[in-house]
Design a protein around this motif. Structure first.
Motif, PDB file in Angstrom:
ATOM      1  N   SER A 268       0.804  -1.221   0.000  1.00 13.96           N
ATOM      2  CA  SER A 268       0.000   0.000   0.000  1.00 13.96           C
ATOM      3  C   SER A 268       0.837   1.271   0.000  1.00 13.96           C
ATOM      4  N   GLU A 269       2.101   1.176   0.444  1.00 15.72           N
ATOM      5  CA  GLU A 269       2.955   2.355   0.518  1.00 15.72           C
ATOM      6  C   GLU A 269       4.410   1.923   0.584  1.00 15.72           C
ATOM      7  N   PRO A 270       5.323   2.841   0.326  1.00 17.48           N
ATOM      8  CA  PRO A 270       6.751   2.510   0.464  1.00 17.48           C
ATOM      9  C   PRO A 270       7.098   2.186   1.915  1.00 17.48           C
ATOM     10  N   GLY A 271       8.084   1.340   2.094  1.00 19.93           N
ATOM     11  CA  GLY A 271       8.518   1.002   3.436  1.00 19.93           C
ATOM     12  C   GLY A 271       9.060   2.214   4.186  1.00 19.93           C
ATOM     13  N   LEU A 272       9.593   3.182   3.451  1.00 21.30           N
ATOM     14  CA  LEU A 272      10.099   4.402   4.055  1.00 21.30           C
ATOM     15  C   LEU A 272       9.025   5.090   4.883  1.00 21.30           C
ATOM     16  N   HIS A 273       7.801   5.154   4.367  1.00 21.83           N
ATOM     17  CA  HIS A 273       6.720   5.816   5.074  1.00 21.83           C
ATOM     18  C   HIS A 273       6.448   5.119   6.403  1.00 21.83           C
ATOM     19  N   THR A 274       6.437   3.789   6.356  1.00 20.98           N
ATOM     20  CA  THR A 274       6.198   3.017   7.567  1.00 20.98           C
ATOM     21  C   THR A 274       7.317   3.249   8.575  1.00 20.98           C
ATOM     22  N   LEU A 275       8.550   3.264   8.086  1.00 22.88           N
ATOM     23  CA  LEU A 275       9.703   3.446   8.960  1.00 22.88           C
ATOM     24  C   LEU A 275       9.617   4.792   9.694  1.00 22.88           C
ATOM     25  N   ILE A 276       9.292   5.845   8.985  1.00 18.35           N
ATOM     26  CA  ILE A 276       9.222   7.168   9.600  1.00 18.35           C
ATOM     27  C   ILE A 276       8.088   7.228  10.617  1.00 18.35           C
ATOM     28  N   ARG A 277       6.930   6.666  10.281  1.00 21.07           N
ATOM     29  CA  ARG A 277       5.805   6.678  11.218  1.00 21.07           C
ATOM     30  C   ARG A 277       6.139   5.919  12.500  1.00 21.07           C
ATOM     31  N   ARG A 278       6.819   4.758  12.349  1.00 19.40           N
ATOM     32  CA  ARG A 278       7.193   3.986  13.527  1.00 19.40           C
ATOM     33  C   ARG A 278       8.189   4.762  14.392  1.00 19.40           C
ATOM     34  N   ALA A 279       9.077   5.502  13.744  1.00 18.06           N
ATOM     35  CA  ALA A 279      10.036   6.312  14.503  1.00 18.06           C
ATOM     36  C   ALA A 279       9.312   7.403  15.280  1.00 18.06           C
ATOM     37  N   TYR A 280       8.310   8.025  14.658  1.00 15.57           N
ATOM     38  CA  TYR A 280       7.507   9.034  15.350  1.00 15.57           C
ATOM     39  C   TYR A 280       6.806   8.414  16.553  1.00 15.57           C
ATOM     40  N   THR A 281       6.264   7.210  16.361  1.00 14.86           N
ATOM     41  CA  THR A 281       5.586   6.527  17.459  1.00 14.86           C
ATOM     42  C   THR A 281       6.559   6.209  18.588  1.00 14.86           C
ATOM     43  N   LEU A 282       7.733   5.744  18.230  1.00  9.53           N
ATOM     44  CA  LEU A 282       8.744   5.349  19.205  1.00  9.53           C
ATOM     45  C   LEU A 282       9.153   6.531  20.076  1.00  9.53           C
ATOM     46  N   LEU A 283       9.260   7.718  19.467  1.00 12.16           N
ATOM     47  CA  LEU A 283       9.681   8.919  20.192  1.00 12.16           C
ATOM     48  C   LEU A 283       8.503   9.738  20.700  1.00 12.16           C
ATOM     49  N   ASP A 284       7.280   9.276  20.405  1.00 14.19           N
ATOM     50  CA  ASP A 284       6.057   9.969  20.810  1.00 14.19           C
ATOM     51  C   ASP A 284       6.048  11.394  20.268  1.00 14.19           C
ATOM     52  N   LEU A 285       6.273  11.509  18.955  1.00  7.82           N
ATOM     53  CA  LEU A 285       6.285  12.800  18.291  1.00  7.82           C
ATOM     54  C   LEU A 285       4.958  13.060  17.587  1.00  7.82           C
ATOM     55  N   ILE A 286       4.601  14.320  17.477  1.00 10.97           N
ATOM     56  CA  ILE A 286       3.400  14.715  16.743  1.00 10.97           C
ATOM     57  C   ILE A 286       3.760  15.898  15.833  1.00 10.97           C
ATOM     58  N   THR A 287       2.796  16.310  15.026  1.00 14.39           N
ATOM     59  CA  THR A 287       3.004  17.411  14.075  1.00 14.39           C
ATOM     60  C   THR A 287       1.939  18.481  14.266  1.00 14.39           C
ATOM     61  N   TYR A 288       2.367  19.736  14.273  1.00 14.69           N
ATOM     62  CA  TYR A 288       1.411  20.832  14.172  1.00 14.69           C
ATOM     63  C   TYR A 288       1.783  21.656  12.947  1.00 14.69           C
ATOM     64  N   PHE A 289       0.890  22.556  12.538  1.00 17.50           N
ATOM     65  CA  PHE A 289       1.089  23.291  11.298  1.00 17.50           C
ATOM     66  C   PHE A 289       0.964  24.792  11.507  1.00 17.50           C
ATOM     67  N   THR A 290       1.699  25.541  10.699  1.00 12.41           N
ATOM     68  CA  THR A 290       1.446  26.963  10.523  1.00 12.41           C
ATOM     69  C   THR A 290       0.989  27.120   9.077  1.00 12.41           C
ATOM     70  N   ALA A 291      -0.030  27.952   8.857  1.00 10.47           N
ATOM     71  CA  ALA A 291      -0.618  28.062   7.516  1.00 10.47           C
ATOM     72  C   ALA A 291      -0.953  29.506   7.207  1.00 10.47           C
ATOM     73  N   GLY A 292      -0.149  30.112   6.329  1.00  4.93           N
ATOM     74  CA  GLY A 292      -0.392  31.483   5.911  1.00  4.93           C
ATOM     75  C   GLY A 292      -0.061  31.645   4.443  1.00  4.93           C
ATOM     76  N   VAL A 293      -0.301  32.811   3.925  1.00  4.80           N
ATOM     77  CA  VAL A 293      -0.077  33.070   2.508  1.00  4.80           C
ATOM     78  C   VAL A 293       1.390  32.876   2.136  1.00  4.80           C
ATOM     79  N   LYS A 294       2.288  33.229   3.037  1.00  6.59           N
ATOM     80  CA  LYS A 294       3.710  33.076   2.732  1.00  6.59           C
ATOM     81  C   LYS A 294       4.159  31.618   2.754  1.00  6.59           C
TER      82      LYS A 294
END
Length: 369
Positions: A268-294
């Motif tokens: 369903s996806e490259p193994g790279l995607h899975t690897l990065i997600r598992r690393a985020y899980t392992l370190l308990d990381l999350i993502t937030y966003f900034t969204a503006g015209v620039k």
């Protein structure tokens, strides 16, 4: 903050082939030990469809995904902690990484030699772990020696430090990585300052051949991978099944060709995607966003970080001068079609210093310099 992953493994397990795929090429890969002479560093975008969705609405001048830094550490061998193979200099590079991605060979191929002339992933894991523990033993012993001298003079802090070092030394001498110890906050902080190699979380990357990549993702599909899974379960580690050769081929394709190629393989996806997600899980990381015209941008933080801490990832001035944050949940931002409509419908919130940031929050910070 950028997630930093150190890729380690014995020679010829597919480590540099995987790195080449992640980085789109660059590191030399060859069928003999020690071909990788210098540590290689590659920057890879974190796959997150939310960045594209936000960009479609905001139409910014620039877009910046979160990134992962991959460090390809030259193949280690037994005796590396004492300078064998490429020696201590490469163990030192691991200290700068947040996660160790330990690539283990879970495939047979008579055309690719193994440094120990056998395919045994658990033995490979033990070899690398031993070298990392030997290096940590040396580090802890030096700190212990200093603490012991200071403790004899009545230094209370040194006495505590000595007790922590003794606990770590006993574990390492018994073959137990520091990451498996039960420690209080003070002891954990003292050991964190030492940047011990075995204190880092581990993500096992089981490298399989193309014919077995689908079966190996399921328990019972590959006996070698199952053995790695069992070890990982004992250590509360993560396992990702990857075919480095497939990842290498994917790196040469455009997006549409990748989708078709993966579908043909039943993936369903490259193994790279899975690897990065598992690393985020392992370190308990999350993502937030900034969204503006620039710019629309993804930022990586630890789960549980407050709004000022999240602001500090952009710039320390944002954290020091934090006043409040304007916050919109990602789903609300998408459903309402942007910031203005969210304001009209009362979906934007003003949050203070105690606010705990949630994964997907779209944020704008108010601060004084």
């Amino acid at each position: 903050m950028a997630l930093s992953i150190g890729i380690v493994g014995l020679p010829n397990v597919g480590k540099s082939t995987l790195f080449n795929a992640l980085n789109g090429g660059g590191a030399e890969a060859a069928n003999y030990p020690f071909c990788t002479i210098d540590p290689n560093v590659g920057i890879v975008l974190v796959p997150d469809s939310r960045v594209a969705e936000l960009s479609l609405i905001v139409k910014p001048q620039a877009v910046q995904d979160a990134v992962v830094e991959f460090n390809d550490i030259a193949g280690l061998v037994a005796g590396a902690a004492k300078g064998e193979g490429l020696g201590n200099q490469f163990l030192a590079h691991i200290r700068e990484c947040s996660v160790i991605a330990h690539v283990v060979r879970c495939f047979e191929d008579e055309n690719i030699t193994h440094v120990a002339n056998r395919i045994d992933p658990l033995s490979d894991i033990d070899t690398i772990d031993t070298e990392l523990m030997l290096k940590d033993l040396d580090t802890v012993q030096k700190v212990r020696t200093r603490a012991e001298k200071q403790a004899k003079s009545g230094d209370a802090a040194a006495k505590k430090r000595l007790a922590v070092m003794d606990h770590a030394l006993t574990a390492l001498e018994d073959g137990t990585p520091v990451r498996r110890l039960q420690l209080d906050d003070d002891a954990r902080e003292q050991l964190r300052d030492l940047h011990l190699l075995t204190a880092k979380p581990v993500l096992y990357v089981a490298n399989v051949d193309e014919a077995n990549v689908c079966k190996a993702t399921v328990a019972g599909g590959n006996a070698l991978v199952d053995r790695v899974r069992q070890r990982a379960e004992e250590e509360a580690a993560e396992v990702v099944v990857i075919c480095a050769q497939i990842e290498s081929e994917l790196a040469e394709m455009d997006a549409d060709s990748q989708i078709e190629f993966l579908a043909d393989l039943g993936l369903s996806e490259p193994g790279l995607h899975t690897l990065i997600r598992r690393a985020y899980t392992l370190l308990d990381l999350i993502t937030y966003f900034t969204a503006g015209v620039k710019e629309v941008r993804a930022w990586t933080i630890h789960r549980g970080d407050t709004a000022p801490q999240a602001a500090g990832v952009i710039h320390t001035d944002f954290e020091h001068g934090f006043i409040r944050a304007e916050v919109i949940a990602y789903d609300d931002f998408i459903h309402c079609g942007g910031e203005q409509r969210c304001k009209e419908l009362g979906k934007m919130r003003l949050e203070g210093k105690s606010y705990i940031v949630h994964d997907g929050d779209v944020m704008h910070f108010r601060f004084n310099v």
